[in-house]
Write an enzyme that holds these catalytic residues in place. Sequence first.
Site, PDB file in Angstrom:
ATOM      1  N   GLU A 186      -4.943   2.370  -3.955  1.00 53.08           N
ATOM      2  CA  GLU A 186      -3.482   2.473  -4.031  1.00 53.08           C
ATOM      3  C   GLU A 186      -2.822   1.219  -3.462  1.00 53.08           C
ATOM      4  OE1 GLU A 186      -5.524   4.233  -2.177  1.00 53.08           O
ATOM      5  OE2 GLU A 186      -4.653   4.844  -0.267  1.00 53.08           O
ATOM      6  N   ASP A 199       0.843  -1.195   0.000  1.00 51.74           N
ATOM      7  CA  ASP A 199       0.000   0.000   0.000  1.00 51.74           C
ATOM      8  C   ASP A 199       0.881   1.248   0.000  1.00 51.74           C
ATOM      9  OD1 ASP A 199      -3.081   0.714   0.636  1.00 51.74           O
ATOM     10  OD2 ASP A 199      -1.745   2.198   1.553  1.00 51.74           O
TER      11      ASP A 199
END
Length: 301
Positions: free
Chosen positions: A221, A177
């Site tokens: 993301e 992430d």
Amino acid sequence: MKVADLPLLVCVDDESEVLDSLHRLFRHEFRVMPFTDPKKALKFISDYKKEIPIIISDFKMGPINGLDFLNTVKLKAPTSYRIILSGQIEIQHLSDSINDQIIHKFFMKPWDNEILKIQIKEVLQTRELMLEKERYKHLSITDPVTLLTNHRFFQESLSKELALCNESSPVSLLMIDVDHFKKYNDTHGHPAGDKLLQNIAARIKDGLMNIPCTVSRYGGEEFGVVLPFANKEEALRLAENIRASFEAIPFIGEDGKNSTITISCGVATAPTDTMDKAELINIADKALYKAKAEGRNRVCA
Ligand SMILES: [Mg+2]
């Protein structure tokens, strides 16, 4: 339509009379490229930059047989439809070649002009449908922003690898992430955010060069990396390399300014952690959460 705009039809036969007939038959629908020498045909096919929809080959051409020729063609022009046009061929040979997808079709010599025209038209349509199917398949597994494989493909590839997984052949999962991505998006705007995601995807892939793996955009993301053959130790080492590469080299934005982007990563490994797919994702996610909670820019297992 100008001849140059017509689809290409490569015809290979050691008898020039056959090539003349094929040329006469197809010159209005195709740009016919005749070759009596398979070697010259192969050179042309290898050098040709655009797609060649159809390649027709004789079977017996002196010392070279058409199946061997088309088998080599298959590597050079995989999307071309490969056809044998012959009066003499062994059925077993033919059947094997169709099974091995060396050729798509076989048509008999001598041929009926009208029938052969219809058959070739059919081939052209079949090929179009096949290519369209391929395009849709590609779209259905591709993330449009990063051009990585998408969540669906991630789930499929993890299932596939877990089915082959055992003690001596582990599978690891990295959940990566991007730290403070929302802030970057808010500051620079969504187009810049998308561009950054593309660059991040490229950097993750660079970090795994020559490593058998699939890198997918998991969502937002977050990226998911499936690493077959990697045990926990190996997966941690690879994750740490990726993390360090982000820390070491800043990204250059559209405005020319540098931004240091860091990532957090959670690692889980089958079969040591679990053999269950959902559970494995859950464990990697928890490790990722831990990495975030401990201050980000780190790898946790
Ligand atoms: Mg011949």
